[in-house]
Design a protein around this motif. Structure first.
Motif, PDB file in Angstrom:
ATOM      1  N   MET A  71       0.830  -1.209   0.000  1.00  0.00           N
ATOM      2  CA  MET A  71       0.000   0.000   0.000  1.00  0.00           C
ATOM      3  C   MET A  71       0.865   1.261   0.000  1.00  0.00           C
ATOM      4  SD  MET A  71      -2.970   1.237   2.646  1.00  0.00           S
ATOM      5  CE  MET A  71      -4.145   0.087   1.965  1.00  0.00           C
ATOM      6  N   TYR A  72       1.949   1.242   0.778  1.00  0.00           N
ATOM      7  CA  TYR A  72       2.815   2.423   0.846  1.00  0.00           C
ATOM      8  C   TYR A  72       3.381   2.771  -0.531  1.00  0.00           C
ATOM      9  CZ  TYR A  72       6.900   5.305   1.914  1.00  0.00           C
ATOM     10  OH  TYR A  72       7.830   6.306   1.930  1.00  0.00           O
TER      11      TYR A  72
ATOM     12  N   THR B  13       2.337   1.881  -3.479  1.00  0.00           N
ATOM     13  CA  THR B  13       1.332   2.071  -4.524  1.00  0.00           C
ATOM     14  C   THR B  13       0.516   3.346  -4.335  1.00  0.00           C
ATOM     15  OG1 THR B  13       1.159  -0.329  -4.776  1.00  0.00           O
ATOM     16  CG2 THR B  13      -0.640   1.002  -5.690  1.00  0.00           C
ATOM     17  N   TYR B  14       0.208   3.691  -3.087  1.00  0.00           N
ATOM     18  CA  TYR B  14      -0.711   4.798  -2.835  1.00  0.00           C
ATOM     19  C   TYR B  14      -0.073   5.983  -2.096  1.00  0.00           C
ATOM     20  CZ  TYR B  14      -4.216   1.327  -4.111  1.00  0.00           C
ATOM     21  OH  TYR B  14      -4.941   0.372  -4.778  1.00  0.00           O
ATOM     22  N   ILE B  15       0.680   5.714  -1.055  1.00  0.00           N
ATOM     23  CA  ILE B  15       1.172   6.806  -0.215  1.00  0.00           C
ATOM     24  C   ILE B  15       2.389   7.483  -0.828  1.00  0.00           C
ATOM     25  CG2 ILE B  15       2.114   7.396   2.047  1.00  0.00           C
ATOM     26  CD1 ILE B  15       0.473   5.062   3.188  1.00  0.00           C
TER      27      ILE B  15
ATOM     28  N   PRO C 211       3.693   7.530  -3.972  1.00  0.00           N
ATOM     29  CA  PRO C 211       3.464   8.309  -5.202  1.00  0.00           C
ATOM     30  C   PRO C 211       2.804   9.659  -4.954  1.00  0.00           C
ATOM     31  CG  PRO C 211       2.881   6.022  -5.557  1.00  0.00           C
ATOM     32  CD  PRO C 211       3.128   6.175  -4.081  1.00  0.00           C
ATOM     33  N   ARG C 212       1.874   9.728  -4.031  1.00  0.00           N
ATOM     34  CA  ARG C 212       1.218  11.008  -3.723  1.00  0.00           C
ATOM     35  C   ARG C 212       2.183  11.975  -3.046  1.00  0.00           C
ATOM     36  NH1 ARG C 212      -2.776   7.390  -4.144  1.00  0.00           N
ATOM     37  NH2 ARG C 212      -4.807   8.146  -4.866  1.00  0.00           N
TER      38      ARG C 212
ATOM     39  N   THR D  57       4.241  10.445 -12.660  1.00  0.00           N
ATOM     40  CA  THR D  57       2.892  11.002 -12.735  1.00  0.00           C
ATOM     41  C   THR D  57       2.769  12.092 -13.808  1.00  0.00           C
ATOM     42  OG1 THR D  57       3.399  12.564 -10.948  1.00  0.00           O
ATOM     43  CG2 THR D  57       2.415  10.463 -10.323  1.00  0.00           C
TER      44      THR D  57
ATOM     45  N   LEU E 102       1.437   4.865 -11.914  1.00  0.00           N
ATOM     46  CA  LEU E 102       1.332   5.677 -10.709  1.00  0.00           C
ATOM     47  C   LEU E 102       0.234   6.724 -10.856  1.00  0.00           C
ATOM     48  CD1 LEU E 102       5.140   6.274 -10.038  1.00  0.00           C
ATOM     49  CD2 LEU E 102       3.664   4.497  -9.076  1.00  0.00           C
ATOM     50  N   LEU E 103      -0.679   6.770  -9.902  1.00  0.00           N
ATOM     51  CA  LEU E 103      -1.773   7.754  -9.867  1.00  0.00           C
ATOM     52  C   LEU E 103      -2.408   7.906 -11.259  1.00  0.00           C
ATOM     53  CD1 LEU E 103      -0.150  10.519  -7.614  1.00  0.00           C
ATOM     54  CD2 LEU E 103      -1.333   8.408  -6.934  1.00  0.00           C
TER      55      LEU E 103
ATOM     56  N   ASP F 219      -5.312   8.352 -12.524  1.00  0.00           N
ATOM     57  CA  ASP F 219      -6.296   9.409 -12.782  1.00  0.00           C
ATOM     58  C   ASP F 219      -5.604  10.747 -13.040  1.00  0.00           C
ATOM     59  OD1 ASP F 219      -8.297   7.567 -12.452  1.00  0.00           O
ATOM     60  OD2 ASP F 219      -8.762   8.139 -10.385  1.00  0.00           O
ATOM     61  N   ARG F 220      -4.583  11.062 -12.232  1.00  0.00           N
ATOM     62  CA  ARG F 220      -3.838  12.306 -12.451  1.00  0.00           C
ATOM     63  C   ARG F 220      -3.080  12.264 -13.775  1.00  0.00           C
ATOM     64  NH1 ARG F 220      -1.262  13.987  -6.534  1.00  0.00           N
ATOM     65  NH2 ARG F 220      -3.061  13.343  -5.288  1.00  0.00           N
TER      66      ARG F 220
END
Length: 214
Positions: free
Chosen positions: A1-2, A4-6, A8-9, A42, A64-65, A67-68
């Motif tokens: 999760m880190y 993949t989601y945290i 990259p943001r 991104t 990575l991300l 949608d963005r």
């Protein structure tokens, strides 16, 4: 999760800061024709490519991300082709690109030497490789701390290295440096803010111009 989601943001937020955007604009101004970007991430470079770009091909091992990325790609003035593959084995024919670009990527690629050799392969004979990277300091004290902290950086930053000699990697791949600027990024601790910005070419005699900014 880190990973993949945290992370990259976090990196998208940090690397879209004003100073980083200025660095991207400075690097990408001369780019034209058909371009390869490794480590697309991104898509933060997209707004800074000039209108002289006719097509952009990008590689990154992970989406990575998305949608963005989709929003940024839709705003580009040229076609963008994304492939989720490794930079160490590029899925392109020899001599395909006018330019190749790497920004804040060579620090993380598991085998940067192999990736750079493949970049050399896919560039046209008069092609250029542009890079904007952080790496090993010329200051022995800072470099020693980079070595000490590198294992922690590698863990927390999903494979990023603090202590890679970017210019040496480029030269060892058979590319010829035309321009190399070394400087410290303002507002960033020197351990992570020692910058390499440069241009390398595939063939011809080296005409290196190097500058050190303080």
């Amino acid at each position: 999760m880190y990973a993949t989601y945290i992370f990259p943001r976090l990196m998208d937020w940090v690397l879209r800061g004003e100073r980083f955007q200025t660095e991207r604009r400075l690097l990408l101004t001369p780019v034209h024709g058909v371009v390869l970007e490794i480590g697309f991430g991104t898509g933060l470079n997209l707004p800074h490519y000039p209108t002289t770009v006719t097509a952009l091909h990008t590689v990154d091992p992970a989406p990575l991300l998305p949608d963005r990325v989709a929003v940024r790609v839709a705003q580009a003035s040229f076609p963008v082709h994304i492939q989720h593959v490794s930079a160490e084995r590029l899925p392109y024919d020899d001599a395909s690109f006018d330019y190749a670009v790497s920004t804040f990527t060579l620090c993380t690629i598991p085998d940067p030497a192999r990736a750079l050799r493949d970049i050399r392969r896919v560039l046209k004979p008069d092609g250029r490789f542009l890079f904007l990277e952080h790496g090993r300091s010329d200051n022995p004290f800072i470099a020693r701390w980079q070595d000490r902290l590198n294992p922690l950086q590698h863990l927390l930053a999903c494979g990023c290295h603090l202590n890679r000699r970017i210019d040496r990697l480029v030269l060892d791949a058979g590319l010829r440096l035309e321009q190399l600027d070394r400087y410290c990024l303002p507002g960033v601790p020197r351990i992570g803010g020692e910058m390499y910005r440069g241009t390398a070419r595939v063939t011809g005699q080296p005409s290196l111009h190097s500058s050190l900014e303080t």
